[in-house]
Scaffold this motif. Structure first.
Motif, PDB file in Angstrom:
ATOM      1  N   GLY A  88     -42.408 -29.094 -25.330  1.00 38.49           N
ATOM      2  CA  GLY A  88     -42.448 -29.540 -23.941  1.00 38.49           C
ATOM      3  C   GLY A  88     -41.086 -29.481 -23.268  1.00 38.49           C
ATOM      4  O   GLY A  88     -40.964 -29.041 -22.110  1.00 38.49           O
ATOM      5  N   THR A  89     -40.048 -29.891 -23.986  1.00 42.13           N
ATOM      6  CA  THR A  89     -38.697 -29.885 -23.417  1.00 42.13           C
ATOM      7  C   THR A  89     -38.236 -28.472 -23.098  1.00 42.13           C
ATOM      8  O   THR A  89     -37.728 -28.190 -22.004  1.00 42.13           O
ATOM      9  N   TYR A  90     -38.419 -27.562 -24.055  1.00 38.03           N
ATOM     10  CA  TYR A  90     -37.981 -26.187 -23.839  1.00 38.03           C
ATOM     11  C   TYR A  90     -38.839 -25.478 -22.781  1.00 38.03           C
ATOM     12  O   TYR A  90     -38.335 -24.657 -22.012  1.00 38.03           O
ATOM     13  N   ILE A  91     -40.128 -25.783 -22.729  1.00 35.07           N
ATOM     14  CA  ILE A  91     -40.993 -25.177 -21.708  1.00 35.07           C
ATOM     15  C   ILE A  91     -40.494 -25.536 -20.315  1.00 35.07           C
ATOM     16  O   ILE A  91     -40.379 -24.680 -19.426  1.00 35.07           O
ATOM     17  N   VAL A  92     -40.201 -26.815 -20.098  1.00 35.98           N
ATOM     18  CA  VAL A  92     -39.724 -27.256 -18.784  1.00 35.98           C
ATOM     19  C   VAL A  92     -38.378 -26.620 -18.458  1.00 35.98           C
ATOM     20  O   VAL A  92     -38.169 -26.087 -17.361  1.00 35.98           O
ATOM     21  N   ALA A  93     -37.432 -26.653 -19.411  1.00 37.33           N
ATOM     22  CA  ALA A  93     -36.094 -26.086 -19.168  1.00 37.33           C
ATOM     23  C   ALA A  93     -36.174 -24.587 -18.877  1.00 37.33           C
ATOM     24  O   ALA A  93     -35.556 -24.096 -17.915  1.00 37.33           O
ATOM     25  N   ASN A  94     -36.939 -23.854 -19.691  1.00 38.17           N
ATOM     26  CA  ASN A  94     -37.053 -22.406 -19.503  1.00 38.17           C
ATOM     27  C   ASN A  94     -37.714 -22.066 -18.171  1.00 38.17           C
ATOM     28  O   ASN A  94     -37.274 -21.154 -17.461  1.00 38.17           O
ATOM     29  N   SER A  95     -38.786 -22.774 -17.847  1.00 39.76           N
ATOM     30  CA  SER A  95     -39.526 -22.475 -16.613  1.00 39.76           C
ATOM     31  C   SER A  95     -38.678 -22.761 -15.379  1.00 39.76           C
ATOM     32  O   SER A  95     -38.688 -21.974 -14.412  1.00 39.76           O
ATOM     33  N   ILE A  96     -37.946 -23.871 -15.390  1.00 40.41           N
ATOM     34  CA  ILE A  96     -37.083 -24.197 -14.251  1.00 40.41           C
ATOM     35  C   ILE A  96     -35.999 -23.140 -14.096  1.00 40.41           C
ATOM     36  O   ILE A  96     -35.698 -22.689 -12.981  1.00 40.41           O
ATOM     37  N   GLU A  97     -35.404 -22.720 -15.210  1.00 40.06           N
ATOM     38  CA  GLU A  97     -34.358 -21.692 -15.125  1.00 40.06           C
ATOM     39  C   GLU A  97     -34.914 -20.383 -14.572  1.00 40.06           C
ATOM     40  O   GLU A  97     -34.256 -19.714 -13.759  1.00 40.06           O
ATOM     41  N   ALA A  98     -36.128 -20.014 -14.994  1.00 40.22           N
ATOM     42  CA  ALA A  98     -36.739 -18.772 -14.506  1.00 40.22           C
ATOM     43  C   ALA A  98     -37.038 -18.853 -13.012  1.00 40.22           C
ATOM     44  O   ALA A  98     -36.805 -17.898 -12.256  1.00 40.22           O
ATOM     45  N   ILE A  99     -37.554 -19.997 -12.565  1.00 45.29           N
ATOM     46  CA  ILE A  99     -37.878 -20.172 -11.142  1.00 45.29           C
ATOM     47  C   ILE A  99     -36.609 -20.173 -10.300  1.00 45.29           C
ATOM     48  O   ILE A  99     -36.556 -19.552  -9.228  1.00 45.29           O
ATOM     49  N   CYS A 100     -35.569 -20.845 -10.769  1.00 45.33           N
ATOM     50  CA  CYS A 100     -34.291 -20.849 -10.037  1.00 45.33           C
ATOM     51  C   CYS A 100     -33.704 -19.448  -9.962  1.00 45.33           C
ATOM     52  O   CYS A 100     -33.122 -19.048  -8.944  1.00 45.33           O
ATOM     53  N   GLU A 101     -33.858 -18.687 -11.049  1.00 43.17           N
ATOM     54  CA  GLU A 101     -33.370 -17.307 -11.052  1.00 43.17           C
ATOM     55  C   GLU A 101     -34.074 -16.485  -9.982  1.00 43.17           C
ATOM     56  O   GLU A 101     -33.444 -15.708  -9.262  1.00 43.17           O
ATOM     57  N   ARG A 102     -35.397 -16.681  -9.855  1.00 46.56           N
ATOM     58  CA  ARG A 102     -36.168 -15.966  -8.843  1.00 46.56           C
ATOM     59  C   ARG A 102     -35.701 -16.328  -7.421  1.00 46.56           C
ATOM     60  O   ARG A 102     -35.792 -15.517  -6.506  1.00 46.56           O
ATOM     61  N   ARG A 103     -35.241 -17.557  -7.275  1.00 46.92           N
ATOM     62  CA  ARG A 103     -34.816 -18.032  -5.952  1.00 46.92           C
ATOM     63  C   ARG A 103     -33.316 -17.851  -5.722  1.00 46.92           C
ATOM     64  O   ARG A 103     -32.793 -18.293  -4.690  1.00 46.92           O
ATOM     65  N   ASN A 104     -32.637 -17.230  -6.695  1.00 45.90           N
ATOM     66  CA  ASN A 104     -31.189 -17.010  -6.598  1.00 45.90           C
ATOM     67  C   ASN A 104     -30.416 -18.304  -6.352  1.00 45.90           C
ATOM     68  O   ASN A 104     -29.519 -18.362  -5.509  1.00 45.90           O
ATOM     69  N   GLN A 105     -30.774 -19.351  -7.084  1.00 44.60           N
ATOM     70  CA  GLN A 105     -30.073 -20.619  -6.959  1.00 44.60           C
ATOM     71  C   GLN A 105     -29.669 -21.133  -8.332  1.00 44.60           C
ATOM     72  O   GLN A 105     -30.244 -20.733  -9.349  1.00 44.60           O
ATOM     73  N   SER A 106     -28.671 -21.987  -8.365  1.00 44.58           N
ATOM     74  CA  SER A 106     -28.191 -22.544  -9.629  1.00 44.58           C
ATOM     75  C   SER A 106     -29.263 -23.430 -10.260  1.00 44.58           C
ATOM     76  O   SER A 106     -29.934 -24.199  -9.571  1.00 44.58           O
ATOM     77  N   SER A 107     -29.383 -23.314 -11.583  1.00 38.92           N
ATOM     78  CA  SER A 107     -30.377 -24.128 -12.292  1.00 38.92           C
ATOM     79  C   SER A 107     -29.740 -25.356 -12.949  1.00 38.92           C
ATOM     80  O   SER A 107     -30.448 -26.112 -13.628  1.00 38.92           O
ATOM     81  N   PHE A 108     -28.425 -25.572 -12.735  1.00 39.47           N
ATOM     82  CA  PHE A 108     -27.720 -26.634 -13.472  1.00 39.47           C
ATOM     83  C   PHE A 108     -28.391 -27.994 -13.288  1.00 39.47           C
ATOM     84  O   PHE A 108     -28.812 -28.626 -14.264  1.00 39.47           O
ATOM     85  N   TYR A 109     -28.478 -28.464 -12.056  1.00 40.18           N
ATOM     86  CA  TYR A 109     -29.033 -29.795 -11.821  1.00 40.18           C
ATOM     87  C   TYR A 109     -30.556 -29.844 -11.975  1.00 40.18           C
ATOM     88  O   TYR A 109     -31.082 -30.770 -12.601  1.00 40.18           O
TER      89      TYR A 109
END
Length: 265
Positions: A88-109
Protein backbone atom coordinates in the motif's frame (compact mmCIF):
# COMPACT_ATOMS: atom_id res chain seq x y z
CA UNK A 1 11.44 7.12 -31.19
CA UNK A 2 13.01 6.96 -27.72
CA UNK A 3 15.75 4.41 -28.30
CA UNK A 4 18.53 6.82 -27.37
CA UNK A 5 16.73 8.27 -24.36
CA UNK A 6 16.61 6.93 -20.82
CA UNK A 7 13.15 6.17 -19.38
CA UNK A 8 13.51 9.22 -17.14
CA UNK A 9 14.11 11.52 -20.12
CA UNK A 10 11.56 10.05 -22.54
CA UNK A 11 7.87 10.93 -22.38
CA UNK A 12 5.39 8.28 -21.32
CA UNK A 13 2.21 8.70 -23.37
CA UNK A 14 0.48 5.54 -22.18
CA UNK A 15 -3.02 5.73 -20.63
CA UNK A 16 -2.76 6.88 -17.02
CA UNK A 17 -4.66 3.84 -15.77
CA UNK A 18 -2.07 1.57 -17.40
CA UNK A 19 0.79 3.59 -15.91
CA UNK A 20 -0.77 3.31 -12.45
CA UNK A 21 -1.18 -0.44 -12.95
CA UNK A 22 2.55 -0.74 -13.76
CA UNK A 23 3.42 1.38 -10.72
CA UNK A 24 1.18 -0.75 -8.50
CA UNK A 25 2.70 -3.95 -9.86
CA UNK A 26 6.21 -2.65 -9.13
CA UNK A 27 5.08 -1.73 -5.62
CA UNK A 28 3.58 -5.15 -4.92
CA UNK A 29 6.65 -7.00 -6.24
CA UNK A 30 8.98 -4.80 -4.20
CA UNK A 31 6.94 -5.35 -1.04
CA UNK A 32 6.90 -9.11 -1.61
CA UNK A 33 10.71 -9.26 -1.79
CA UNK A 34 11.13 -7.65 1.63
CA UNK A 35 8.02 -8.71 3.57
CA UNK A 36 9.48 -12.00 4.94
CA UNK A 37 12.45 -10.32 6.63
CA UNK A 38 10.37 -7.44 7.98
CA UNK A 39 7.66 -9.69 9.41
CA UNK A 40 10.27 -11.79 11.25
CA UNK A 41 11.93 -8.71 12.76
CA UNK A 42 8.64 -7.00 13.66
CA UNK A 43 7.35 -10.06 15.46
CA UNK A 44 10.63 -10.38 17.38
CA UNK A 45 10.67 -6.71 18.40
CA UNK A 46 7.08 -6.76 19.68
CA UNK A 47 7.50 -10.14 21.40
CA UNK A 48 10.69 -8.95 23.10
CA UNK A 49 9.15 -5.68 24.29
CA UNK A 50 6.15 -7.48 25.77
CA UNK A 51 8.29 -10.19 27.42
CA UNK A 52 6.61 -12.95 25.40
CA UNK A 53 9.87 -14.15 23.80
CA UNK A 54 13.47 -12.82 23.79
CA UNK A 55 14.59 -10.99 20.66
CA UNK A 56 17.32 -13.31 19.31
CA UNK A 57 15.49 -16.65 19.84
CA UNK A 58 12.40 -15.16 18.20
CA UNK A 59 14.45 -14.02 15.20
CA UNK A 60 16.03 -17.48 14.88
CA UNK A 61 12.64 -19.20 15.08
CA UNK A 62 11.26 -16.88 12.41
CA UNK A 63 14.10 -17.60 10.00
CA UNK A 64 13.75 -21.35 10.63
CA UNK A 65 10.02 -21.17 9.87
CA UNK A 66 10.64 -19.25 6.63
CA UNK A 67 13.10 -21.79 5.25
CA UNK A 68 11.70 -25.04 6.63
CA UNK A 69 8.01 -24.35 5.99
CA UNK A 70 7.68 -21.40 3.56
CA UNK A 71 4.08 -22.15 2.55
CA UNK A 72 3.01 -22.04 6.18
CA UNK A 73 5.06 -18.86 6.71
CA UNK A 74 3.41 -16.87 3.89
CA UNK A 75 -0.07 -17.76 5.17
CA UNK A 76 0.61 -16.27 8.60
CA UNK A 77 -1.14 -12.99 9.49
CA UNK A 78 2.20 -11.43 10.49
CA UNK A 79 3.53 -11.88 6.92
CA UNK A 80 0.28 -10.82 5.22
CA UNK A 81 -0.01 -7.68 7.34
CA UNK A 82 3.53 -6.61 6.41
CA UNK A 83 3.05 -7.35 2.71
CA UNK A 84 -0.13 -5.28 2.78
CA UNK A 85 1.47 -2.35 4.60
CA UNK A 86 4.40 -2.02 2.21
CA UNK A 87 2.42 -2.77 -0.93
CA UNK A 88 0.00 0.00 0.00
CA UNK A 89 2.77 2.45 0.87
CA UNK A 90 4.71 1.88 -2.34
CA UNK A 91 1.54 1.93 -4.48
CA UNK A 92 0.61 5.38 -3.15
CA UNK A 93 4.17 6.76 -3.46
CA UNK A 94 4.67 5.39 -6.99
CA UNK A 95 1.27 6.53 -8.24
CA UNK A 96 1.68 10.06 -6.87
CA UNK A 97 5.13 10.35 -8.44
CA UNK A 98 3.77 9.16 -11.81
CA UNK A 99 0.84 11.61 -11.70
CA UNK A 100 3.11 14.51 -10.72
CA UNK A 101 5.44 13.58 -13.57
CA UNK A 102 2.52 13.75 -16.00
CA UNK A 103 1.67 17.21 -14.67
CA UNK A 104 5.31 18.40 -14.76
CA UNK A 105 5.28 19.26 -11.06
CA UNK A 106 7.47 18.31 -8.12
CA UNK A 107 6.38 15.19 -6.25
CA UNK A 108 8.36 15.99 -3.06
CA UNK A 109 5.52 17.20 -0.83
CA UNK A 110 2.62 15.27 -2.41
CA UNK A 111 4.58 12.02 -2.20
CA UNK A 112 5.62 12.63 1.41
CA UNK A 113 2.09 13.53 2.52
CA UNK A 114 0.39 10.73 0.57
CA UNK A 115 2.84 7.96 1.43
CA UNK A 116 2.97 9.08 5.07
CA UNK A 117 -0.82 8.95 5.31
CA UNK A 118 -0.89 5.50 3.72
CA UNK A 119 2.00 4.09 5.74
CA UNK A 120 0.93 5.57 9.07
CA UNK A 121 -2.68 4.40 8.78
CA UNK A 122 -1.71 0.92 7.59
CA UNK A 123 1.12 0.60 10.13
CA UNK A 124 -1.09 1.63 13.04
CA UNK A 125 -3.53 -1.13 12.08
CA UNK A 126 -0.60 -3.54 11.82
CA UNK A 127 0.88 -2.40 15.14
CA UNK A 128 -2.44 -2.88 16.90
CA UNK A 129 -2.71 -6.39 15.46
CA UNK A 130 0.90 -7.28 16.34
CA UNK A 131 0.56 -5.91 19.87
CA UNK A 132 -2.50 -8.09 20.38
CA UNK A 133 -1.00 -11.18 18.72
CA UNK A 134 2.39 -10.98 20.41
CA UNK A 135 1.70 -8.88 23.50
CA UNK A 136 1.12 -10.14 27.02
CA UNK A 137 -2.18 -10.46 28.84
CA UNK A 138 -5.62 -10.09 27.36
CA UNK A 139 -5.99 -7.90 24.25
CA UNK A 140 -6.79 -4.30 25.19
CA UNK A 141 -7.49 -1.05 23.35
CA UNK A 142 -4.46 0.89 22.21
CA UNK A 143 -4.25 4.39 23.68
CA UNK A 144 -4.18 7.37 21.33
CA UNK A 145 -0.76 8.37 22.66
CA UNK A 146 0.71 5.02 21.54
CA UNK A 147 -0.93 5.39 18.15
CA UNK A 148 0.43 8.93 17.89
CA UNK A 149 3.95 7.79 18.77
CA UNK A 150 3.78 5.03 16.17
CA UNK A 151 2.45 7.52 13.60
CA UNK A 152 5.28 9.98 14.27
CA UNK A 153 7.81 7.14 14.06
CA UNK A 154 6.47 6.06 10.68
CA UNK A 155 6.32 9.61 9.28
CA UNK A 156 9.99 10.05 10.13
CA UNK A 157 10.82 6.83 8.29
CA UNK A 158 8.73 7.81 5.25
CA UNK A 159 10.48 11.19 5.07
CA UNK A 160 13.84 9.39 5.12
CA UNK A 161 12.69 6.80 2.57
CA UNK A 162 10.90 8.74 -0.15
CA UNK A 163 11.77 12.43 0.15
CA UNK A 164 15.26 12.83 1.63
CA UNK A 165 17.23 10.27 -0.47
CA UNK A 166 16.86 12.34 -3.64
CA UNK A 167 18.19 15.46 -1.92
CA UNK A 168 21.07 13.59 -0.27
CA UNK A 169 21.92 11.78 -3.51
CA UNK A 170 22.11 15.09 -5.39
CA UNK A 171 24.52 16.45 -2.75
CA UNK A 172 26.64 13.28 -2.93
CA UNK A 173 26.79 13.55 -6.71
CA UNK A 174 27.57 17.28 -6.79
CA UNK A 175 29.85 17.65 -3.77
CA UNK A 176 31.39 14.23 -3.08
CA UNK A 177 32.10 13.02 -6.62
CA UNK A 178 29.79 9.98 -6.56
CA UNK A 179 28.29 8.88 -9.85
CA UNK A 180 24.56 9.53 -10.06
CA UNK A 181 23.73 5.82 -9.95
CA UNK A 182 25.97 5.18 -6.93
CA UNK A 183 24.66 8.25 -5.11
CA UNK A 184 21.04 7.24 -5.71
CA UNK A 185 21.63 3.69 -4.45
CA UNK A 186 23.70 4.65 -1.39
CA UNK A 187 21.32 7.40 -0.32
CA UNK A 188 18.35 5.05 -0.64
CA UNK A 189 20.08 2.37 1.42
CA UNK A 190 21.55 4.57 4.16
CA UNK A 191 19.02 7.35 4.83
CA UNK A 192 16.05 5.27 6.04
CA UNK A 193 18.32 3.16 8.25
CA UNK A 194 19.96 6.21 9.84
CA UNK A 195 16.58 7.68 10.81
CA UNK A 196 16.00 4.73 13.17
CA UNK A 197 18.55 6.24 15.57
CA UNK A 198 16.03 8.99 16.26
CA UNK A 199 12.73 7.10 15.92
CA UNK A 200 13.46 4.03 18.06
CA UNK A 201 12.72 5.77 21.40
CA UNK A 202 9.24 6.68 20.10
CA UNK A 203 8.68 3.07 19.09
CA UNK A 204 9.70 1.70 22.49
CA UNK A 205 7.67 4.29 24.38
CA UNK A 206 4.57 3.46 22.36
CA UNK A 207 4.96 -0.26 23.08
CA UNK A 208 5.67 0.32 26.77
CA UNK A 209 2.59 2.49 27.20
CA UNK A 210 0.53 -0.30 25.64
CA UNK A 211 2.10 -3.09 27.70
CA UNK A 212 2.52 -1.22 31.01
CA UNK A 213 -0.14 1.45 31.26
CA UNK A 214 0.63 2.26 34.91
CA UNK A 215 4.44 2.48 34.68
CA UNK A 216 6.10 5.64 35.98
CA UNK A 217 8.17 8.02 33.86
CA UNK A 218 11.34 6.71 35.51
CA UNK A 219 10.39 3.13 34.70
CA UNK A 220 9.73 4.08 31.08
CA UNK A 221 13.09 5.83 30.74
CA UNK A 222 14.83 2.82 32.27
CA UNK A 223 12.99 0.49 29.88
CA UNK A 224 13.92 2.58 26.83
CA UNK A 225 17.56 2.78 27.92
CA UNK A 226 17.78 -0.97 28.50
CA UNK A 227 16.12 -1.91 25.19
CA UNK A 228 17.36 0.92 22.94
CA UNK A 229 20.52 -0.52 21.40
CA UNK A 230 19.22 -3.95 20.42
CA UNK A 231 15.85 -2.53 19.31
CA UNK A 232 17.51 0.20 17.23
CA UNK A 233 19.73 -2.40 15.57
CA UNK A 234 16.72 -4.64 14.96
CA UNK A 235 14.75 -1.75 13.47
CA UNK A 236 17.72 -0.85 11.26
CA UNK A 237 17.80 -4.47 10.10
CA UNK A 238 14.06 -4.19 9.46
CA UNK A 239 14.14 -0.85 7.64
CA UNK A 240 17.14 -1.77 5.50
CA UNK A 241 15.11 -4.27 3.46
CA UNK A 242 11.83 -2.38 3.81
CA UNK A 243 12.86 0.97 2.34
CA UNK A 244 16.55 0.46 1.53
CA UNK A 245 16.61 -2.73 -0.53
CA UNK A 246 12.89 -2.40 -1.23
CA UNK A 247 13.40 1.14 -2.49
CA UNK A 248 16.18 0.05 -4.83
CA UNK A 249 14.08 -2.85 -6.17
CA UNK A 250 11.09 -0.54 -6.55
CA UNK A 251 13.09 2.00 -8.57
CA UNK A 252 14.51 -0.72 -10.80
CA UNK A 253 11.16 -2.39 -11.53
CA UNK A 254 9.53 1.00 -12.15
CA UNK A 255 12.31 1.92 -14.56
CA UNK A 256 11.78 -1.21 -16.64
CA UNK A 257 8.01 -0.86 -16.48
CA UNK A 258 8.16 2.72 -17.69
CA UNK A 259 10.59 1.76 -20.47
CA UNK A 260 8.10 -0.90 -21.60
CA UNK A 261 5.26 1.62 -21.73
CA UNK A 262 7.38 4.17 -23.62
CA UNK A 263 8.38 1.59 -26.24
CA UNK A 264 4.75 0.53 -26.80
CA UNK A 265 2.83 3.82 -26.69
Amino acid sequence: QYKDMSPNEAVDNSPLVLRVFVESSAATISALTVAPAISIVDKAIVSNASGLEPLVPCLINGVKSLFTNPFYFVKQPSFLFIWGVYSGTYIVANSIEAICERRNQSSFYPKFIGSSAANVSLSVLKDKAFARMFGTGAPKPMKLISMGLFGTRDSMTILASFSLPGIIAAKMHADAGFSKASADTLAQLITPVSMQIFSTPLHLLGLDIYNRASASSTQRVTFIQSEYVKTALARMARIFPAFGVGGVVNKSVRKYGKAFLISNF
